[in-house]
Motif scaffolding. Structure first.
Motif, PDB file in Angstrom:
ATOM      1  N   TYR A 178      72.598 -13.685  51.497  1.00  0.00           N
ATOM      2  CA  TYR A 178      73.535 -14.054  50.446  1.00  0.00           C
ATOM      3  C   TYR A 178      73.504 -15.568  50.309  1.00  0.00           C
ATOM      4  O   TYR A 178      73.848 -16.290  51.228  1.00  0.00           O
ATOM      5  CB  TYR A 178      74.944 -13.574  50.807  1.00  0.00           C
ATOM      6  CG  TYR A 178      76.012 -14.042  49.835  1.00  0.00           C
ATOM      7  CD1 TYR A 178      75.945 -13.708  48.490  1.00  0.00           C
ATOM      8  CD2 TYR A 178      77.091 -14.807  50.280  1.00  0.00           C
ATOM      9  CE1 TYR A 178      76.933 -14.121  47.599  1.00  0.00           C
ATOM     10  CE2 TYR A 178      78.078 -15.221  49.400  1.00  0.00           C
ATOM     11  CZ  TYR A 178      77.999 -14.879  48.055  1.00  0.00           C
ATOM     12  OH  TYR A 178      78.976 -15.306  47.186  1.00  0.00           O
ATOM     13  N   ASP A 179      73.071 -16.042  49.153  1.00  0.00           N
ATOM     14  CA  ASP A 179      72.841 -17.469  48.955  1.00  0.00           C
ATOM     15  C   ASP A 179      73.487 -17.891  47.641  1.00  0.00           C
ATOM     16  O   ASP A 179      72.820 -18.022  46.620  1.00  0.00           O
ATOM     17  CB  ASP A 179      71.333 -17.747  48.941  1.00  0.00           C
ATOM     18  CG  ASP A 179      71.006 -19.227  48.935  1.00  0.00           C
ATOM     19  OD1 ASP A 179      71.938 -20.049  49.080  1.00  0.00           O
ATOM     20  OD2 ASP A 179      69.822 -19.572  48.781  1.00  0.00           O
ATOM     21  N   PRO A 180      74.822 -18.098  47.632  1.00  0.00           N
ATOM     22  CA  PRO A 180      75.505 -18.431  46.381  1.00  0.00           C
ATOM     23  C   PRO A 180      75.147 -19.831  45.895  1.00  0.00           C
ATOM     24  O   PRO A 180      74.683 -20.677  46.663  1.00  0.00           O
ATOM     25  CB  PRO A 180      76.984 -18.343  46.754  1.00  0.00           C
ATOM     26  CG  PRO A 180      77.018 -18.625  48.220  1.00  0.00           C
ATOM     27  CD  PRO A 180      75.747 -18.046  48.780  1.00  0.00           C
ATOM     28  N   GLY A 181      75.365 -20.056  44.611  1.00  0.00           N
ATOM     29  CA  GLY A 181      75.068 -21.354  44.017  1.00  0.00           C
ATOM     30  C   GLY A 181      73.914 -21.242  43.045  1.00  0.00           C
ATOM     31  O   GLY A 181      72.937 -20.519  43.289  1.00  0.00           O
ATOM     32  N   LEU A 182      74.013 -21.955  41.928  1.00  0.00           N
ATOM     33  CA  LEU A 182      73.010 -21.866  40.865  1.00  0.00           C
ATOM     34  C   LEU A 182      71.874 -22.842  41.124  1.00  0.00           C
ATOM     35  O   LEU A 182      72.046 -24.060  41.038  1.00  0.00           O
ATOM     36  CB  LEU A 182      73.679 -22.148  39.518  1.00  0.00           C
ATOM     37  CG  LEU A 182      74.785 -21.158  39.120  1.00  0.00           C
ATOM     38  CD1 LEU A 182      75.404 -21.558  37.790  1.00  0.00           C
ATOM     39  CD2 LEU A 182      74.250 -19.733  39.057  1.00  0.00           C
ATOM     40  N   ARG A 183      70.703 -22.265  41.425  1.00  0.00           N
ATOM     41  CA  ARG A 183      69.493 -23.058  41.662  1.00  0.00           C
ATOM     42  C   ARG A 183      68.289 -22.252  41.194  1.00  0.00           C
ATOM     43  O   ARG A 183      68.402 -21.063  40.909  1.00  0.00           O
ATOM     44  CB  ARG A 183      69.348 -23.405  43.162  1.00  0.00           C
ATOM     45  CG  ARG A 183      70.530 -24.184  43.717  1.00  0.00           C
ATOM     46  CD  ARG A 183      70.301 -24.638  45.169  1.00  0.00           C
ATOM     47  NE  ARG A 183      70.083 -23.540  46.096  1.00  0.00           N
ATOM     48  CZ  ARG A 183      71.058 -22.769  46.592  1.00  0.00           C
ATOM     49  NH1 ARG A 183      72.313 -22.960  46.226  1.00  0.00           N
ATOM     50  NH2 ARG A 183      70.777 -21.808  47.451  1.00  0.00           N
ATOM     51  N   THR A 184      67.134 -22.871  41.128  1.00  0.00           N
ATOM     52  CA  THR A 184      65.921 -22.164  40.715  1.00  0.00           C
ATOM     53  C   THR A 184      65.508 -21.178  41.805  1.00  0.00           C
ATOM     54  O   THR A 184      65.865 -21.349  42.981  1.00  0.00           O
ATOM     55  CB  THR A 184      64.772 -23.148  40.473  1.00  0.00           C
ATOM     56  OG1 THR A 184      64.473 -23.827  41.701  1.00  0.00           O
ATOM     57  CG2 THR A 184      65.132 -24.164  39.395  1.00  0.00           C
ATOM     58  N   PRO A 185      64.729 -20.150  41.438  1.00  0.00           N
ATOM     59  CA  PRO A 185      64.278 -19.185  42.449  1.00  0.00           C
ATOM     60  C   PRO A 185      63.579 -19.843  43.637  1.00  0.00           C
ATOM     61  O   PRO A 185      63.755 -19.395  44.783  1.00  0.00           O
ATOM     62  CB  PRO A 185      63.325 -18.273  41.666  1.00  0.00           C
ATOM     63  CG  PRO A 185      63.820 -18.344  40.263  1.00  0.00           C
ATOM     64  CD  PRO A 185      64.321 -19.753  40.080  1.00  0.00           C
ATOM     65  N   PRO A 259      63.492 -22.571  34.752  1.00  0.00           N
ATOM     66  CA  PRO A 259      62.469 -22.963  35.738  1.00  0.00           C
ATOM     67  C   PRO A 259      62.415 -24.463  36.031  1.00  0.00           C
ATOM     68  O   PRO A 259      62.037 -24.863  37.140  1.00  0.00           O
ATOM     69  CB  PRO A 259      61.165 -22.472  35.097  1.00  0.00           C
ATOM     70  CG  PRO A 259      61.581 -21.316  34.250  1.00  0.00           C
ATOM     71  CD  PRO A 259      62.923 -21.679  33.719  1.00  0.00           C
ATOM     72  N   ASP A 260      62.808 -25.294  35.047  1.00  0.00           N
ATOM     73  CA  ASP A 260      62.762 -26.742  35.291  1.00  0.00           C
ATOM     74  C   ASP A 260      64.003 -27.264  36.006  1.00  0.00           C
ATOM     75  O   ASP A 260      64.149 -28.469  36.221  1.00  0.00           O
ATOM     76  CB  ASP A 260      62.563 -27.500  33.970  1.00  0.00           C
ATOM     77  CG  ASP A 260      63.739 -27.312  33.004  1.00  0.00           C
ATOM     78  OD1 ASP A 260      64.740 -26.665  33.374  1.00  0.00           O
ATOM     79  OD2 ASP A 260      63.650 -27.821  31.867  1.00  0.00           O
ATOM     80  N   GLY A 261      64.920 -26.346  36.386  1.00  0.00           N
ATOM     81  CA  GLY A 261      66.123 -26.741  37.112  1.00  0.00           C
ATOM     82  C   GLY A 261      67.319 -27.022  36.239  1.00  0.00           C
ATOM     83  O   GLY A 261      68.428 -27.239  36.749  1.00  0.00           O
ATOM     84  N   SER A 262      67.179 -27.026  34.920  1.00  0.00           N
ATOM     85  CA  SER A 262      68.310 -27.268  34.026  1.00  0.00           C
ATOM     86  C   SER A 262      69.131 -25.996  33.837  1.00  0.00           C
ATOM     87  O   SER A 262      68.630 -24.880  34.019  1.00  0.00           O
ATOM     88  CB  SER A 262      67.813 -27.791  32.681  1.00  0.00           C
ATOM     89  OG  SER A 262      66.999 -26.807  32.034  1.00  0.00           O
ATOM     90  N   ARG A 263      70.394 -26.154  33.483  1.00  0.00           N
ATOM     91  CA  ARG A 263      71.261 -25.019  33.239  1.00  0.00           C
ATOM     92  C   ARG A 263      70.945 -24.383  31.893  1.00  0.00           C
ATOM     93  O   ARG A 263      70.831 -25.070  30.885  1.00  0.00           O
ATOM     94  CB  ARG A 263      72.735 -25.459  33.244  1.00  0.00           C
ATOM     95  CG  ARG A 263      73.249 -25.981  34.593  1.00  0.00           C
ATOM     96  CD  ARG A 263      73.464 -24.848  35.580  1.00  0.00           C
ATOM     97  NE  ARG A 263      73.949 -25.346  36.864  1.00  0.00           N
ATOM     98  CZ  ARG A 263      75.232 -25.406  37.199  1.00  0.00           C
ATOM     99  NH1 ARG A 263      76.169 -25.020  36.355  1.00  0.00           N
ATOM    100  NH2 ARG A 263      75.585 -25.852  38.397  1.00  0.00           N
ATOM    101  N   ASN A 264      70.807 -23.069  31.901  1.00  0.00           N
ATOM    102  CA  ASN A 264      70.660 -22.327  30.659  1.00  0.00           C
ATOM    103  C   ASN A 264      72.007 -22.315  29.931  1.00  0.00           C
ATOM    104  O   ASN A 264      73.059 -22.475  30.551  1.00  0.00           O
ATOM    105  CB  ASN A 264      70.201 -20.902  30.956  1.00  0.00           C
ATOM    106  CG  ASN A 264      69.434 -20.265  29.819  1.00  0.00           C
ATOM    107  OD1 ASN A 264      69.265 -20.847  28.751  1.00  0.00           O
ATOM    108  ND2 ASN A 264      68.941 -19.054  30.062  1.00  0.00           N
TER     109      ASN A 264
END
Length: 560
Positions: A178-185, A259-264
């Protein structure tokens, strides 16, 4: 008050002489710690459906679920509800939801125990059954965090329709981290998936969706514009979304982070103020230039995403069965330790009748849940007969078991009397949770109509259902008569009568399973009441010869 009387008053701690008004008597001790896996029907079903190898882990998880710590996590996660943060302190749009630490504790255990998508990476027969059994046990803590684990589980077979996307995301979705937080795959050890199907103008009628998907010119990549009405667990990493492409309603993968790390663009307008399921954030996201990847062919969005719906419907049945079992355990514990009118409640004939009737309903729900999980497991492995059975029986079970949940939890709450009506008991939370499960993934009408659709378009489903019922032919005359009624009613096929048809399907299926697998006292009482008509209109109306002792000894944990 005289000086001496005042001195005695002070010495008594402020109580008047002879009035020990705050001595606590005739109240049950705390239920926790207890073993949530101490359920004979559950353990028998686990072995019967091919996952006996998971029993040791299930028992360990059951003890953890019933621990005082885990029970407190469930309480705190619902008392301290998620909070939406649309912007950071500088005014940048972040669209994040903050959860209480207890939510993360619950999620960490659930994912770590394989209750999300781990079975898709497990080749052992019975892996999907083991996951369902784990949900039946760990669900004793609280229900809200089961939403993201369920959607993550259901997303994998859909993503497999687009192998290049599955290659990136499936290893992370099936992870036990379980790895919460918004980051790239590339930066994550594990991911969670959600879905965004419904919109305010259509609800379950997703073909009326107005969210538009516009091709970008890059193969398989689109931008979305629109507004979703009920998207739960918005802090998941990726979402499966339905939108109108040039070729019709289609399914898309929407990542929160590109993929570039920016928020959708995933702008959360608000969180829903729900009746129950308070620990789980449900949101209204707005898409505006949101980047999405096509999953499956254009114009086949419903066909593509239906596998996700089949999986989450099974989890609705599982969660309802879990609520039944949890509230039965609570009611039984109270009745064993509470006395009224000169005797313990559990020894009084009418209360025993109520508890035994609840136990019948609970065992029937648990047994059906595990049979559905077994069908899902074997269907995944290529068994066409089990796939046909799963197709119709999951919709039948979703309709009936989730319908029984609210009445069941209300009756179990009533067993505690006023003690069950206060929030501290936990029973109001369970009661508020129950109606969700008959609404999520299609209300009763939607599921009843889906059964009619399956019967009309996929004749193999009816054959599979009756083949299952035939396994108990001749064992109980009341069951045989009910199956004959079902055959006659099936020929009618009217939409107005769909609920009556599906109810009879569910009851004959549950009766068949209990006649084959449960002790005679359980099977006989179920067939007499649910199929034979020897029953009132409320729980606690079993016939005098129903064998209450045997039913209760089987149902209530020994240490309760």
């Amino acid at each position: 008050m005289t000086t001496r009387a005042h001195e005695r008053y002070e010495e008594s701690g402020g109580r008047p002489e002879g009035h020990a008004t705050h001595d606590v008597t005739n109240q049950p001790p705390p239920l926790a710690p207890y073993d949530a896996s101490e359920d004979t029907a559950l353990l028998e079903g686990l072995r019967r459906e091919g996952a006996g190898w998971a029993e040791e882990d299930l028992r360990r998880l059951g003890r953890r679920a019933g621990s005082a710590q885990a029970q407190e996590w469930g309480d705190l996660a619902n008392r301290h509800e998620p909070v939406l943060r649309t912007h950071d302190r500088y005014g940048n749009r972040v669209d994040e939801v903050e959860y209480h630490p207890s939510w993360h504790h619950l999620m960490r255990v659930a994912v770590g125990e394989g209750l999300a998508a781990a079975p898709w990476a497990d080749d052992r027969p019975g892996a999907h059954v083991a996951r369902t059994a784990g949900g039946l046990v760990w669900g004793h803590t609280e229900a809200g965090h089961g939403c993201p684990t369920s959607m993550t589980y259901a997303a994998v077979p859909v993503l497999r329709r687009q192998p290049e996307l599955a290659k990136v995301y499936e290893p992370l979705l099936t992870s036990r981290d379980y790895d919460p937080g918004l980051r790239t795959p590339a930066e994550k050890r594990g991911m969670l998936a959600g879905m965004g199907m419904t919109e305010k103008q259509g609800g379950s009628d997703v073909r009326t969706n107005t969210t538009v998907a516009t091709p970008t010119g890059e193969a398989g990549v689109y931008t979305l514009r629109g507004h979703k009405w009920f998207t739960s667990a918005p802090m998941c990493d990726v979402f499966l979304v339905l939108a109108q492409a040039p070729g019709g309603l289609s399914c898309f993968l929407v990542p929160r982070v590109l993929p570039d790390g920016s928020r959708n663009a995933f702008r959360i307008q608000r969180l829903k103020d729900k009746l129950g399921n308070r620990s789980n954030a449900s949101s209204e996201p707005e898409f505006d230039g949101t980047v999405a990847w096509l999953v499956g062919p254009e114009g086949q969005g419903v066909k593509t995403i239906i596998e996700m719906v089949n999986c989450t419907r099974l989890d609705c049945v599982m969660s309802s069965a879990t609520l039944m079992r949890k509230t039965l355990v609570e009611a039984g514990h109270h009745a064993r330790h509470r006395s009224a009118f000169g005797a313990r409640l559990v020894d009084q004939p009418l209360m025993r009748n109520v508890l035994a009737d609840l136990a019948l309903e609970s065992e029937a729900a648990t047994t059906l849940t595990l049979r559905l999980a077994g069908a899902a497991d074997r269907a995944v492995r290529g068994d066409a007969g089990e796939a046909a059975f799963r197709r119709i029986a999951t919709a039948v079970g979703k309709y009936w078991v989730t319908k029984r949940g609210p009445a069941f939890t209300a009756e179990a709450l009533e067993c505690l009397g006023g003690n069950g009506y206060v929030e501290e008991s936990g029973m109001p939370r369970y009661y508020r949770e129950a109606p969700l499960l008959s609404i999520w993934e299609g209300s009763g009408n939607v599921n009843a109509l889906d059964v009619l659709r399956a019967l009309g378009r996929e004749p193999a489903t009816a054959h599979a259902l009756f083949d299952e019922l035939a396994l108990a032919r001749g064992a109980d005359a009341r069951l045989d008569a009910a199956v004959s009624r079902l055959e006659s009613r099936l020929a009618e096929g009217s939409q107005a009568g769909a609920r009556r048809l599906v109810e009879l399907m569910a009851l004959t299926l549950q009766g068949s399973l209990l006649v084959r697998h449960a002790p005679p006292a359980v099977a006989d009482a179920f067939c007499a009441t649910r199929l034979g008509g020897d029953w009132g209109h409320a729980f606690g109306t079993l016939p005098d010869d129903a064998g209450l002792d045997g039913i209760l000894e089987r149902a209530l944990p020994a240490g309760g």
